[in-house]
Design an enzyme around this catalytic site. Structure first.
Site, mmCIF file in Angstrom:
data_model
loop_
_atom_site.group_PDB
_atom_site.id
_atom_site.type_symbol
_atom_site.label_atom_id
_atom_site.label_comp_id
_atom_site.label_asym_id
_atom_site.label_seq_id
_atom_site.Cartn_x
_atom_site.Cartn_y
_atom_site.Cartn_z
ATOM 1 N N ASP A 78 17.419 28.907 20.799
ATOM 2 C CA ASP A 78 16.477 29.294 21.846
ATOM 3 C C ASP A 78 15.859 30.655 21.515
ATOM 4 O O ASP A 78 16.582 31.656 21.433
ATOM 5 C CB ASP A 78 17.224 29.358 23.191
ATOM 6 C CG ASP A 78 16.283 29.301 24.374
ATOM 7 O OD1 ASP A 78 15.059 29.263 24.156
ATOM 8 O OD2 ASP A 78 16.778 29.295 25.517
ATOM 9 N N ASP A 79 14.571 30.676 21.295
ATOM 10 C CA ASP A 79 13.821 31.940 21.096
ATOM 11 C C ASP A 79 14.129 32.660 19.785
ATOM 12 O O ASP A 79 13.874 33.870 19.685
ATOM 13 C CB ASP A 79 14.067 32.937 22.252
ATOM 14 C CG ASP A 79 13.350 32.557 23.544
ATOM 15 O OD1 ASP A 79 12.839 31.421 23.634
ATOM 16 O OD2 ASP A 79 13.305 33.391 24.462
ATOM 17 N N CYS A 120 9.862 27.411 25.910
ATOM 18 C CA CYS A 120 11.032 26.522 25.805
ATOM 19 C C CYS A 120 10.773 25.086 26.239
ATOM 20 O O CYS A 120 10.944 24.141 25.468
ATOM 21 C CB CYS A 120 12.174 27.037 26.679
ATOM 22 S SG CYS A 120 12.483 28.798 26.615
ATOM 23 N N HIS A 177 16.967 22.539 30.139
ATOM 24 C CA HIS A 177 15.726 23.211 30.549
ATOM 25 C C HIS A 177 14.538 22.261 30.698
ATOM 26 O O HIS A 177 13.391 22.627 30.465
ATOM 27 C CB HIS A 177 15.369 24.346 29.570
ATOM 28 C CG HIS A 177 14.709 25.508 30.273
ATOM 29 N ND1 HIS A 177 14.197 26.592 29.616
ATOM 30 C CD2 HIS A 177 14.455 25.727 31.593
ATOM 31 C CE1 HIS A 177 13.673 27.446 30.487
ATOM 32 N NE2 HIS A 177 13.816 26.939 31.688
ATOM 33 N N ASP A 343 12.981 26.911 19.355
ATOM 34 C CA ASP A 343 12.029 26.239 20.256
ATOM 35 C C ASP A 343 10.735 27.005 20.491
ATOM 36 O O ASP A 343 9.798 26.475 21.088
ATOM 37 C CB ASP A 343 12.703 25.906 21.599
ATOM 38 C CG ASP A 343 13.033 27.150 22.409
ATOM 39 O OD1 ASP A 343 13.119 28.249 21.826
ATOM 40 O OD2 ASP A 343 13.212 27.019 23.632
ATOM 41 N N ASN A 344 10.687 28.254 20.063
ATOM 42 C CA ASN A 344 9.447 29.039 20.113
ATOM 43 C C ASN A 344 9.696 30.334 19.357
ATOM 44 O O ASN A 344 10.819 30.610 18.943
ATOM 45 C CB ASN A 344 8.979 29.324 21.553
ATOM 46 C CG ASN A 344 10.067 29.831 22.468
ATOM 47 O OD1 ASN A 344 10.535 29.127 23.356
ATOM 48 N ND2 ASN A 344 10.512 31.065 22.243
HETATM 49 CA CA CA Z 1 12.835 29.255 24.100
#
Ligand code: CA
Length: 536
Positions: A78-79, A120, A177, A343-344
């Site tokens: 994540d991130d 996300c 999420h 995811d980003n």
């Molecule tokens: Ca994310």
């Protein structure tokens, strides 16, 4: 379903005058294009007969040798920033070595042009459905207590659901999420099993971190409301069953250990699948390295940098190594496709609790810093080791690629548009080329930019005057008479648009691809699930 007219294709007069006709443009009439239409509901893809043959042959021989369908393990951080792993220029250089992620890349293929959505939820929706988020409606994160007016999952089909129907045992381990309420749970949308959190790390910390959120933490009334809006717990479920609360997360120490619990679950799931002799599809979705990072006790202060974000990176790296090593221990590594990504882009807004990328912009934007992410595919014996490719890969391609690996790509329903492209032959072919022609970038439902070849063509841009405040302080601007154009080989930081000065030859093709993409919404419209900001 309420459909919205596409906001795509707001082109300037100069480019309308280029001579491309209105309406559906036949792909073969767009200059320089190499993609072909396989069906109306499928994104056009570049077809290379020879690599297709090699890839199909490899899959056939593997199945003959093992007597089983291959396993699929997708690791989503994540991130994490593009530049965080050592193999992408970070690692030891930025105080957080990533030997396990690096080894995965060195033993497989390192992709340098993998694209996510800017945040996300849309990326995860795209991976699950193979569709641009504007079509599923999951265009931005669903916030604490927010209730969409339409359940997007009512008519979406996940790769997990299709694989589960075809002999696979499927699980979502970690962060979801993609909706917290009944009807949205992973085990209700195709996964046989789910273990993890339904929301995101920051939804937990906003009720725990006194220093950052004193207006919440020290206000008992607000905390009471927060408890009704958000279930801060590790939850789990099985297909057909309810949502169970496994462990309430009340303290930061408990929060810090969630990724360890999720890793233990993934390990037990893989062992179970092997024991039951079933192929598995496991999406291992890390809670880290999204803010606010609190590394597990064993990793606290263990990175050379000592900052919580960096400790979280080495924890993620360690878990990656654990899962990959388990495949070897169980002797299933040669029958398991592994894909590692984020995811980003890194969330610059939260610095120093954020990652690194050698690009402009961060999470939330469609500059390269927001959407270009690490992408590593590994499969001993199937993917040649030590490969690197700049071929385009959109994370939604994991939908089609997973189905092809399982041999069920012909089960994709023609009643919906699939924006993903099968990239199996790109990854498995020793000299494989990407099957993807272009990447279309969005901010929610607004078309922003195109990546085609090494060029980035912006039809709208994020004004990032405040570079550390992308999500909240950047604004979307229209470009002027001409799109903003960057040659990413010469200008990866997108610093100076060359407009059409050096790209007049390619603009017709780029605009044609955008227009043709926009035309797909006529038959396969966007979905509105009520996530729009009032008045927008
Ligand atoms: Ca994310």
């Amino acid at each position: 379903m309420k459909s919205k007219k596409s906001s795509v294709v707001v082109l300037t007069s100069l480019f309308l005058s280029i001579g491309l006709s209105q309406g559906l443009i036949a792909q073969e009439n767009i200059p320089f294009t190499k993609a072909v239409h396989m069906a109306k509901y499928l994104e056009p893809s570049r077809v290379y007969a020879e690599q297709n043959k090699i890839s199909a042959q490899k899959l056939k021989e593997l199945e003959k040798r093992t007597g089983k369908k291959p396993n699929i393990l997708i690791l989503i951080v994540d991130d994490m920033g593009y530049g965080d792993p050592g193999v992408y220029g970070g690692g030891a250089m930025i105080g957080a070595p990533t030997p396990n992620i690096d080894a995965l890349a060195n033993n497989g293929i390192l992709l340098t042009s993998t694209y996510a959505q800017p945040t996300c939820t849309p990326t995860r929706a795209a991976i699950m459905t193979g569709r641009i988020p504007a079509r599923s409606g999951l265009t931005r994160p669903i916030l604490t207590g927010e209730q969409p007016t339409v359940n997007p999952w009512a008519d979406e089909v996940t790769a997990a659901a299709m694989l589960s129907k075809n002999g696979y045992i499927t699980a979502l381990s970690g962060k979801w999420h993609l909706g917290e309420q009944d009807g949205y749970w992973p085990h209700q949308v195709g996964y046989d099993e789910y273990f993890g959190i339904l929301s995101v790390a920051s939804e937990f910390t906003q009720g725990m971190m006194e220093r950052r959120y004193p207006d919440m933490v020290y206000n008992p009334e607000r905390m009471k409301v927060l408890d009704t809006l958000s279930h801060r717990a590790i939850t789990a479920g099985k297909k057909g069953g309810k949502l169970e609360s496994v462990q309430e997360i009340k303290t930061l120490d408990e929060l810090a250990e969630i990724d360890q619990k999720v890793a233990e679950y993934s390990e037990s799931f893989i062992r179970k699948a092997v024991k039951e002799d079933k192929p598995f599809y496991l999406v291992h979705s890390f809670i880290k390295v999204h803010n606010d990072n609190f590394p597990a006790k064993a990793f606290k202060g263990k990175s050379p940098a000592k900052f919580p974000y960096k400790d979280a990176v080495i924890e993620v790296d360690d878990i990656t190594g654990r899962l990959v090593n388990l495949l070897k221990e169980l002797k299933i590594d040669e029958n398991t496709f592994v894909f590692f990504t984020s995811d980003n882009g890194a969330n610059e807004d939260l610095w120093p609790d954020s990652g690194y990328q050698p690009f402009k912009g961060g999470k939330g934007t469609t500059w390269e810093g927001g959407v270009r992410v690490p992408g590593i595919a590994s499969w001993p014996g199937m993917i040649k080791s030590g490969k690197q490719s700049d071929g385009l890969f959109d994370l939604m391609d994991l939908f089609n690629t997973s189905l092809t690996i399982a041999g069920i790509e012909n089960q994709i329903s023609p009643d919906r548009y699939i924006d993903g492209v099968d990239q199996t032959s790109f990854l498995l072919g020793d000299e494989g080329k990407s099957n993807r022609e272009a990447v279309f970038m969005y901010s929610e439902k607004t078309f922003m930019a195109l990546r085609w070849e090494e060029y980035k063509v912006h039809m709208k841009v994020f004004d990032v005057k405040h570079p550390m405040a992308n999500l909240d302080e950047s604004t979307i601007l229209n470009v002027g008479m001409a799109p903003w154009i960057y040659n990413l080989y010469m200008d990866p930081k997108e610093q100076a648009s060359t407009g059409h000065r050096y790209f007049e030859w390619g603009i017709g093709t780029a605009v044609g691809l955008i227009r043709e993409h926009g035309n797909t919404y006529k038959d396969f419209p966007m979905k509105d699930i009520g996530l729009g900001i009032a008045g927008k």
